[in-house]
Design a protein around this motif. Structure first.
Motif, short mmCIF file in Angstrom:
data_model
loop_
_atom_site.label_atom_id
_atom_site.label_comp_id
_atom_site.label_asym_id
_atom_site.label_seq_id
_atom_site.Cartn_x
_atom_site.Cartn_y
_atom_site.Cartn_z
N TYR A 281 61.36 23.97 43.64
CA TYR A 281 60.41 24.92 44.24
C TYR A 281 61.09 26.24 44.58
N HIS A 282 62.22 26.15 45.25
CA HIS A 282 62.91 27.37 45.69
C HIS A 282 63.52 28.13 44.52
N ALA B 253 52.44 27.72 44.32
CA ALA B 253 53.45 28.78 44.31
C ALA B 253 53.20 29.84 45.38
N HIS C 213 52.88 26.86 39.40
CA HIS C 213 52.62 28.29 39.22
C HIS C 213 51.33 28.49 38.44
N GLU D 272 60.62 30.05 43.20
CA GLU D 272 60.28 31.14 44.13
C GLU D 272 61.28 32.29 44.04
N ASN E 162 57.51 23.31 41.87
CA ASN E 162 56.55 24.39 42.09
C ASN E 162 55.36 24.22 41.15
N CYS F 236 55.07 32.38 45.86
CA CYS F 236 55.38 33.70 45.30
C CYS F 236 54.22 34.27 44.48
#
Length: 352
Positions: free
Chosen positions: A67-68, A157, A115, A71, A113, A159
């Motif tokens: 995930y990070h 997500a 997206h 991001e 994540n 971001c």
């Protein structure tokens, strides 16, 4: 801390369950919340694995996080490749410690994540399970099917959320969550529409929860495993994503593993370049972000901390506004940001 409380309450460590994030490699790659150098940091992680096998068998002793990485600006393939190669690194360090792969690996979990590219995300999750199964069976000779299974949590997500036209984020989150479910996630987090502004309001958090409940109970997508399996497009895309991830994994293997690759800044550099390419595409409108670089419209801002901002622009005593903000659970950071918008920030004059 958790175990200390459990012990004080008389709970049996072997019966309690939970998940630790505990993924230090993604800190060096993306999130940057590290303290120690890689080697002693890895020692702490493997200590946790060893302790978990002996004392907390129902715990996931790590949540290996892509995930990070996403991001931070990675592509879907980079997220997949670096996350799984992190996982393989942990497996190899655990085996070097003398741990039985079929004992400690079933306590490893993953975190991905979700997206915006609907089919690419589904293909990513499907490819993840293929890669992990192949590595566990062929590379590490695992005999335990529980070690072959890639169990993962997904979060939509953050971001991808925009401060502009924030109600568009409800649609984005729903599409991303659906992709995660179709891709086989075991658990799910849906982001709130106002997270680009502040901590979520109860209204926004409820919509995020209802998004999950509608997918679970109204769409029928949970009635079968791998519902898009057999689709020519999805199967082809899954193979492409898998191939791209293996290329990265092989490259990192050739460097001597993920710790060495991190020390050479290889994944960090790849993510930085991908992030730059993405931003250039947005700036040139080769990639459209609705409400940001196209389909822009006049909009009323969300009703978050606006009263405090308005008060700061006037002459009234701000204490009542501050008190109302605190009662609404605004954080100190959010309050300071609202005042910063009006007052600006002070910079000391340089003494020469």
């Amino acid at each position: 801390m958790y175990l200390a409380v459990a012990e004080k309450q008389g709970a049996d460590w072997k019966k309690i369950s939970g998940t630790l994030q505990n993924d230090i490699l993604k800190e060096y790659i993306a999130q940057k919340e590290y303290i120690y150098p890689p080697e002693p940091s890895m020692r702490l992680v493997i200590d946790t694995f060893e302790f978990g096998v002996k004392n907390t068998p129902k715990f996931n002793t790590i949540s290996i996080s892509g995930y990070h990485i996403r991001e931070a600006g990675s592509t879907a393939i980079q997220e997949l490749a670096f996350t799984l190669r992190d996982g393989l690194e942990y497996v190899e360090w655990g085996m070097r410690r003398g741990l039985d792969v079929d004992q400690f690996v079933p306590q490893l979990s993953f975190f991905f994540n979700a997206h915006n590219d609907f089919f690419e995300e589904i293909a990513k999750y499907r490819a993840a399970r293929r890669i992990w199964h192949k590595a566990m069976v062929e590379r590490y000779k695992s005999k335990n099917p529980r070690a072959w299974a890639l169990r993962f949590h997904t979060q939509t997500a953050g971001c991808s959320l925009t401060a502009q036209q924030p109600y568009n984020n409800v649609v984005r989150t729903a599409i991303q969550a659906l992709a995660a479910v179709l891709g086989g996630t075991q658990s799910l987090h849906t982001n709130s529409l106002d997270e680009a502004w502040a901590l979520p309001t109860e209204f926004a958090a409820t919509i995020a929860l209802r998004t999950q409940q509608i997918i679970a109970h109204e769409t029928g997508v949970t009635n079968t495993v791998d519902p898009l399996g057999g689709s020519y497009f999805v199967e082809t895309l899954t193979k492409e994503v898998e191939r791209g991830a293996w290329e990265y994994i092989d490259r990192i293997d050739a460097m001597g593993g993920m710790v060495t690759a991190i020390e050479r800044s290889y994944p960090q550099r790849e993510i930085a370049e991908a992030s730059y390419r993405y931003q250039v595409a947005v700036d040139k409108k080769k990639k459209i972000i609705v409400g940001v670089n196209d389909f822009v419209a006049e909009e009323k801002p969300l009703d978050i901390l606006n009263a405090l901002r308005a008060g700061a622009k006037g002459k009234d005593n701000l204490m009542p506004f501050l008190y109302d903000a605190v009662k609404s659970y605004a954080t100190l950071g959010e309050i300071c940001d609202a005042l910063r918008d009006v007052f600006g920030t002070y910079e000391e004059v340089a003494i020469t």
